[in-house]
Scaffold this motif. Structure first.
Motif, PDB file in Angstrom:
ATOM      1  N   VAL A 180      -2.064 -66.403  -6.890  1.00 57.87           N
ATOM      2  CA  VAL A 180      -1.123 -65.310  -6.639  1.00 57.87           C
ATOM      3  C   VAL A 180      -1.124 -64.968  -5.152  1.00 57.87           C
ATOM      4  CG1 VAL A 180      -0.696 -62.854  -7.033  1.00 57.87           C
ATOM      5  CG2 VAL A 180      -1.235 -64.348  -8.956  1.00 57.87           C
ATOM      6  N   ARG A 181      -2.306 -64.862  -4.564  1.00 62.04           N
ATOM      7  CA  ARG A 181      -2.404 -64.545  -3.143  1.00 62.04           C
ATOM      8  C   ARG A 181      -1.802 -65.662  -2.283  1.00 62.04           C
ATOM      9  NH1 ARG A 181      -8.363 -62.648  -1.658  1.00 62.04           N
ATOM     10  NH2 ARG A 181      -7.298 -62.378   0.347  1.00 62.04           N
ATOM     11  N   LEU A 182      -2.021 -66.903  -2.671  1.00 67.39           N
ATOM     12  CA  LEU A 182      -1.472 -68.015  -1.908  1.00 67.39           C
ATOM     13  C   LEU A 182       0.054 -68.063  -1.999  1.00 67.39           C
ATOM     14  CD1 LEU A 182      -4.029 -70.870  -2.716  1.00 67.39           C
ATOM     15  CD2 LEU A 182      -3.894 -69.430  -0.673  1.00 67.39           C
TER      16      LEU A 182
ATOM     17  N   TYR B  20       1.188 -51.228   2.344  1.00 67.70           N
ATOM     18  CA  TYR B  20       0.192 -52.269   2.648  1.00 67.70           C
ATOM     19  C   TYR B  20      -1.058 -51.660   3.287  1.00 67.70           C
ATOM     20  CZ  TYR B  20      -1.838 -55.381   6.215  1.00 67.70           C
ATOM     21  OH  TYR B  20      -2.683 -56.028   7.064  1.00 67.70           O
ATOM     22  N   VAL B  21      -0.873 -50.966   4.406  1.00 61.86           N
ATOM     23  CA  VAL B  21      -2.018 -50.399   5.109  1.00 61.86           C
ATOM     24  C   VAL B  21      -2.672 -49.305   4.267  1.00 61.86           C
ATOM     25  CG1 VAL B  21      -2.785 -49.237   7.208  1.00 61.86           C
ATOM     26  CG2 VAL B  21      -0.964 -50.932   7.328  1.00 61.86           C
ATOM     27  N   GLY B  22      -1.836 -48.463   3.630  1.00 59.20           N
ATOM     28  CA  GLY B  22      -2.377 -47.381   2.821  1.00 59.20           C
ATOM     29  C   GLY B  22      -3.233 -47.889   1.673  1.00 59.20           C
ATOM     30  N   MET B  23      -2.740 -48.904   0.956  1.00 56.41           N
ATOM     31  CA  MET B  23      -3.508 -49.431  -0.169  1.00 56.41           C
ATOM     32  C   MET B  23      -4.772 -50.141   0.310  1.00 56.41           C
ATOM     33  SD  MET B  23      -0.794 -50.746  -3.006  1.00 56.41           S
ATOM     34  CE  MET B  23      -2.160 -51.086  -4.108  1.00 56.41           C
ATOM     35  N   PHE B  24      -4.679 -50.818   1.437  1.00 59.18           N
ATOM     36  CA  PHE B  24      -5.882 -51.472   1.951  1.00 59.18           C
ATOM     37  C   PHE B  24      -6.899 -50.438   2.409  1.00 59.18           C
ATOM     38  CE2 PHE B  24      -8.374 -53.645   5.256  1.00 59.18           C
ATOM     39  CZ  PHE B  24      -8.865 -54.703   4.503  1.00 59.18           C
ATOM     40  N   MET B  25      -6.430 -49.392   3.101  1.00 58.63           N
ATOM     41  CA  MET B  25      -7.325 -48.308   3.495  1.00 58.63           C
ATOM     42  C   MET B  25      -7.985 -47.669   2.273  1.00 58.63           C
ATOM     43  SD  MET B  25      -5.188 -46.293   6.458  1.00 58.63           S
ATOM     44  CE  MET B  25      -5.179 -46.832   8.165  1.00 58.63           C
ATOM     45  N   ALA B  26      -7.193 -47.452   1.224  1.00 60.77           N
ATOM     46  CA  ALA B  26      -7.724 -46.841   0.016  1.00 60.77           C
ATOM     47  C   ALA B  26      -8.787 -47.722  -0.627  1.00 60.77           C
ATOM     48  CB  ALA B  26      -6.585 -46.578  -0.976  1.00 60.77           C
ATOM     49  N   ARG B  27      -8.538 -49.011  -0.642  1.00 57.21           N
ATOM     50  CA  ARG B  27      -9.463 -49.950  -1.281  1.00 57.21           C
ATOM     51  C   ARG B  27     -10.842 -49.908  -0.640  1.00 57.21           C
ATOM     52  NH1 ARG B  27      -8.627 -55.405  -3.896  1.00 57.21           N
ATOM     53  NH2 ARG B  27     -10.647 -56.470  -3.753  1.00 57.21           N
ATOM     54  N   ILE B  28     -10.919 -49.703   0.677  1.00 56.67           N
ATOM     55  CA  ILE B  28     -12.197 -49.755   1.377  1.00 56.67           C
ATOM     56  C   ILE B  28     -12.760 -48.363   1.673  1.00 56.67           C
ATOM     57  CG2 ILE B  28     -11.633 -51.977   2.410  1.00 56.67           C
ATOM     58  CD1 ILE B  28     -10.999 -50.537   5.004  1.00 56.67           C
ATOM     59  N   SER B  29     -12.179 -47.300   1.094  1.00 57.30           N
ATOM     60  CA  SER B  29     -12.576 -45.930   1.452  1.00 57.30           C
ATOM     61  C   SER B  29     -13.196 -45.147   0.299  1.00 57.30           C
ATOM     62  CB  SER B  29     -11.356 -45.167   2.000  1.00 57.30           C
ATOM     63  OG  SER B  29     -10.856 -45.781   3.155  1.00 57.30           O
ATOM     64  N   ARG B  30     -13.633 -45.821  -0.733  1.00 58.60           N
ATOM     65  CA  ARG B  30     -14.303 -45.126  -1.827  1.00 58.60           C
ATOM     66  C   ARG B  30     -15.534 -44.378  -1.299  1.00 58.60           C
ATOM     67  NH1 ARG B  30     -14.671 -46.394  -7.350  1.00 58.60           N
ATOM     68  NH2 ARG B  30     -13.735 -48.441  -6.929  1.00 58.60           N
ATOM     69  N   GLY B  31     -15.695 -43.147  -1.748  1.00 59.58           N
ATOM     70  CA  GLY B  31     -16.864 -42.364  -1.376  1.00 59.58           C
ATOM     71  C   GLY B  31     -16.697 -41.526  -0.126  1.00 59.58           C
ATOM     72  N   ARG B  32     -15.600 -41.681   0.592  1.00 57.82           N
ATOM     73  CA  ARG B  32     -15.341 -40.853   1.774  1.00 57.82           C
ATOM     74  C   ARG B  32     -14.651 -39.559   1.362  1.00 57.82           C
ATOM     75  NH1 ARG B  32     -18.277 -43.402   5.823  1.00 57.82           N
ATOM     76  NH2 ARG B  32     -18.015 -45.664   5.593  1.00 57.82           N
ATOM     77  N   SER B  33     -14.797 -38.522   2.163  1.00 58.84           N
ATOM     78  CA  SER B  33     -14.081 -37.278   1.899  1.00 58.84           C
ATOM     79  C   SER B  33     -12.688 -37.348   2.523  1.00 58.84           C
ATOM     80  CB  SER B  33     -14.844 -36.084   2.479  1.00 58.84           C
ATOM     81  OG  SER B  33     -14.803 -36.122   3.896  1.00 58.84           O
TER      82      SER B  33
ATOM     83  N   THR C 156      -2.101 -60.225   1.659  1.00 58.15           N
ATOM     84  CA  THR C 156      -2.048 -60.965   0.396  1.00 58.15           C
ATOM     85  C   THR C 156      -2.853 -60.263  -0.689  1.00 58.15           C
ATOM     86  OG1 THR C 156      -3.953 -62.376   0.943  1.00 58.15           O
ATOM     87  CG2 THR C 156      -1.769 -63.149   1.621  1.00 58.15           C
ATOM     88  N   VAL C 157      -3.938 -59.585  -0.298  1.00 54.53           N
ATOM     89  CA  VAL C 157      -4.723 -58.806  -1.263  1.00 54.53           C
ATOM     90  C   VAL C 157      -3.878 -57.680  -1.843  1.00 54.53           C
ATOM     91  CG1 VAL C 157      -6.730 -57.310  -1.567  1.00 54.53           C
ATOM     92  CG2 VAL C 157      -6.918 -59.352  -0.150  1.00 54.53           C
ATOM     93  N   VAL C 158      -3.224 -56.932  -0.956  1.00 56.10           N
ATOM     94  CA  VAL C 158      -2.408 -55.790  -1.395  1.00 56.10           C
ATOM     95  C   VAL C 158      -1.224 -56.261  -2.239  1.00 56.10           C
ATOM     96  CG1 VAL C 158      -0.933 -53.913  -0.596  1.00 56.10           C
ATOM     97  CG2 VAL C 158      -3.114 -54.352   0.538  1.00 56.10           C
ATOM     98  N   LEU C 159      -0.552 -57.323  -1.803  1.00 61.53           N
ATOM     99  CA  LEU C 159       0.571 -57.843  -2.582  1.00 61.53           C
ATOM    100  C   LEU C 159       0.110 -58.312  -3.953  1.00 61.53           C
ATOM    101  CD1 LEU C 159       2.488 -59.821   0.192  1.00 61.53           C
ATOM    102  CD2 LEU C 159       3.339 -57.848  -1.085  1.00 61.53           C
ATOM    103  N   GLY C 160      -1.057 -58.939  -4.012  1.00 63.34           N
ATOM    104  CA  GLY C 160      -1.596 -59.356  -5.304  1.00 63.34           C
ATOM    105  C   GLY C 160      -1.864 -58.171  -6.214  1.00 63.34           C
ATOM    106  N   GLU C 161      -2.429 -57.099  -5.668  1.00 66.48           N
ATOM    107  CA  GLU C 161      -2.694 -55.894  -6.462  1.00 66.48           C
ATOM    108  C   GLU C 161      -1.404 -55.264  -6.956  1.00 66.48           C
ATOM    109  OE1 GLU C 161      -6.867 -54.129  -4.672  1.00 66.48           O
ATOM    110  OE2 GLU C 161      -4.975 -53.454  -3.823  1.00 66.48           O
ATOM    111  N   LEU C 162      -0.470 -55.062  -6.030  1.00 63.65           N
ATOM    112  CA  LEU C 162       0.780 -54.384  -6.380  1.00 63.65           C
ATOM    113  C   LEU C 162       1.587 -55.150  -7.423  1.00 63.65           C
ATOM    114  CD1 LEU C 162       2.157 -53.079  -2.962  1.00 63.65           C
ATOM    115  CD2 LEU C 162       1.645 -51.688  -4.962  1.00 63.65           C
ATOM    116  N   SER C 163       1.592 -56.465  -7.314  1.00 58.06           N
ATOM    117  CA  SER C 163       2.477 -57.264  -8.162  1.00 58.06           C
ATOM    118  C   SER C 163       1.852 -57.666  -9.491  1.00 58.06           C
ATOM    119  CB  SER C 163       2.922 -58.523  -7.407  1.00 58.06           C
ATOM    120  OG  SER C 163       1.809 -59.331  -7.070  1.00 58.06           O
ATOM    121  N   THR C 164       0.559 -57.379  -9.677  1.00 54.70           N
ATOM    122  CA  THR C 164      -0.105 -57.777 -10.932  1.00 54.70           C
ATOM    123  C   THR C 164      -0.733 -56.582 -11.640  1.00 54.70           C
ATOM    124  OG1 THR C 164      -2.134 -58.343  -9.719  1.00 54.70           O
ATOM    125  CG2 THR C 164      -0.564 -60.121 -10.132  1.00 54.70           C
ATOM    126  N   GLY C 165      -0.064 -55.440 -11.561  1.00 55.89           N
ATOM    127  CA  GLY C 165      -0.513 -54.281 -12.323  1.00 55.89           C
ATOM    128  C   GLY C 165      -1.742 -53.604 -11.797  1.00 55.89           C
TER     129      GLY C 165
END
Length: 533
Positions: free
Chosen positions: A447-449, A332-345, A429-438
């Motif tokens: 889906v999030r609800l 959960y935390v890892g995927m959320f961190m990844a989602r908002i970390s584009r462009g970082r080293s 709910t964002v992460v669960l939606g991503e993980l469960s819908t490919g």
């Protein structure tokens, strides 16, 4: 816009199976709570008595792994394409990551844990209630909230960010395993990995929501005299669920970002207030000495089990519980961190997700835990340690009563806690939606609800079946299978990084050779000049 979202959301086996399993767990706990509690207790006892060593070794591996990546030549690699730029400013970026990682939990345990260790000293390292016990209490509190948990998050977050933003893979944990198992990540093996990730996220967030019910109810009880029974806890849970489901209907840039910014604005103000009006010199001393004790004893603490007489009760309630909880939260935390970390080293990511939040966590514990220990030792509030021992959730609010403006500060603390939980569950709910819908970057609202309702259902079952003890057991059980997946992620990520570095070295070498071959030597240049004349 609606059409594009439907195209991006794929309802497949991962969604169906994970929803069914989550719903069955809710049904089991709701219909037969006693049986649910007995079974989970037996499984929990087995894991703690037989696998504690594995949790400790794995947590150490994750810490060494991310520190190495940040300090090595790989640290310069960008989590994205060459021209990608960060989507968020540094402050909003850090605020969202911290609240997703442990924002509300540090408020829950930042004060309660030092007091708990002060009364029940870890491994009997000092006499209960002594000066040495206070030092050990701070030391172990730093241990449980600083480097190790954030390294666990960063392990998952780095891998997902790298494969998603740099390699163009879907935002799924299964795609990280392509270097190990090839295209089988698109088949049953990959689907199984994603289902386990979904279940880990469900239980990880459900434990946090359950703690929200416990702590906010305890705060209402201490502040306004409301009863702290399970029914009130469920009402609080229901209101929190309604709030994060409303937030789930908005975009991250609107809902989660603003909630995180609000919480990260108010929380530091509370910290500064209690630092100014509290025993400031003691708090500074606690932080300084605590950091020294923590760093000097980091290796012994990281491996300590008391091998010939293991204290499984303490390990299951603290270190193994924490490590398994962080591991369960990692997707959960890892995927959320990844989602908002584009462009970082990679190096920037490690500093922002391991070093900085570790320092913030230690400051928080030193200010609140240090002040609470001073109260307990000075006799000014001799019942505070006993209160925390009986009800850890009430600790913060008993502490507040010893300072000016207790009603106002209690209300502000309740608001901060509630906002933290709402923002964290919304991100879940964002992460669960991503993980469960490919790996859909924009899962549909329904889906999030749906996941929001299931999260609340699991949290309610855990509260009804045993309160805090049930929450801890659920965390350990779901973290057990996922720790193996995280270890495998380290292997797959290392293999890919080594391959990329090798290909870059070969490319640089070939370009260098081509450049040197195309440049004429000094003698060749003279011959060419003579011929031209």
């Amino acid at each position: 816009m609606r059409t594009s979202r439907r195209k991006q959301t794929t309802i497949g086996a991962v969604f169906v199976v994970s929803v069914m399993v989550s719903a069955l767990i809710v049904l089991w706990g709701g219909v037969a709570p006693t049986n649910f509690s007995v079974v989970t207790t037996r499984l929990f006892d087995y894991v703690v008595s037989h696998l504690s060593w594995f949790f400790l070794l794995a947590a150490n591996l994750f810490l060494v792994f991310v520190v190495y990546l940040g300090m090595s030549r790989y640290g310069r690699i960008k989590l994205g394409k060459k021209n990608d730029r960060p989507d968020f400013g540094r402050l909003s970026w850090f605020a969202m990551m911290f609240q997703a990682g442990m924002g509300p939990s540090i408020i829950f345990w930042g004060l309660a844990e030092p007091l708990s260790h002060y009364v029940n000293v870890p491994f009997g390292l000092a006499g209960p209630g002594s000066e040495e016990a206070a030092g050990v209490a701070v030391q172990y509190s730093f241990f449980h909230w600083a480097l190790h948990p954030w390294a666990i998050y960063a392990t998952a977050g780095l891998a997902v960010a790298y494969f998603t933003h740099r390699k163009g893979e879907k935002a799924l944990l299964s795609t990280i395993f392509r270097p190990l198992i090839g295209d089988r990540v698109d088949g049953p093996v990959g689907k199984t990995i994603d289902i386990l990730a979904v279940l880990a996220v469900v239980f990880g967030i459900a434990v946090a929501l359950g703690q929200a019910g416990l702590q906010i109810t305890a705060g209402l009880g201490q502040t306004f005299g409301l009863p702290t029974v399970v029914l009130v806890q469920l009402v609080v849970l229901g209101l929190t669920t309604a709030a994060f489901m409303v937030s789930a209907t908005t975009r991250i840039e609107h809902g989660i970002k603003w909630l995180a910014n609000i919480s990260m604005l108010i929380a530091p103000l509370l910290l500064v207030f209690y630092f100014v009006v509290g025993p400031t010199i003691t708090q500074l001393n606690v932080f300084t000495e605590g950091v020294g004790n923590y760093l000097s004893n980091l290796v012994p603490m990281s491996f300590r089990l008391d091998a010939f007489s293991p204290n499984t009760e303490w390990l299951g309630s603290w270190t193994v519980f924490y490590w398994s909880w962080w591991i369960a939260w990692a997707p959960y935390v890892g995927m959320f961190m990844a989602r908002i970390s584009r462009g970082r080293s990679i190096r920037e990511f490690v500093v922002a997700t391991v070093v900085v939040p570790s320092v913030v966590s230690m400051i928080w514990i030193a200010v609140f835990g240090g002040a609470a220990l001073q109260l307990a030792r000075g006799g000014q509030a001799s019942d505070i340690a006993k209160t925390v021992e009986q009800s850890p959730a009430a600790g913060m609010f008993v502490f507040i009563q010893e300072y000016p403006l207790p009603i106002l500060l209690s209300i502000i603390t309740l608001v901060v806690l509630w906002v933290f939980f709402v923002a964290g569950a919304d991100a879940g709910t964002v992460v669960l939606g991503e993980l469960s819908t490919g790996g859909s970057p924009n899962p549909t609202t329904w889906v999030r609800l749906l996941w929001g309702l299931l999260l609340a259902g699991v949290a309610a079952v855990l509260l009804v079946s045993g309160g805090l003890g049930a929450l801890q057991k659920a965390s350990v059980l779901i973290g057990t299978p996922f720790v193996i997946i995280l270890v495998a992620i380290c292997v797959a990520f290392s293999k890919t990084l080594a391959k990329e570095n090798g290909s870059h070295s070969e490319e640089s070498s070939s370009l260098s050779e081509e450049h040197s071959c195309s440049r004429p030597t000094e003698s060749e240049g003279r011959v060419r000049e003579a011929l031209e004349r």
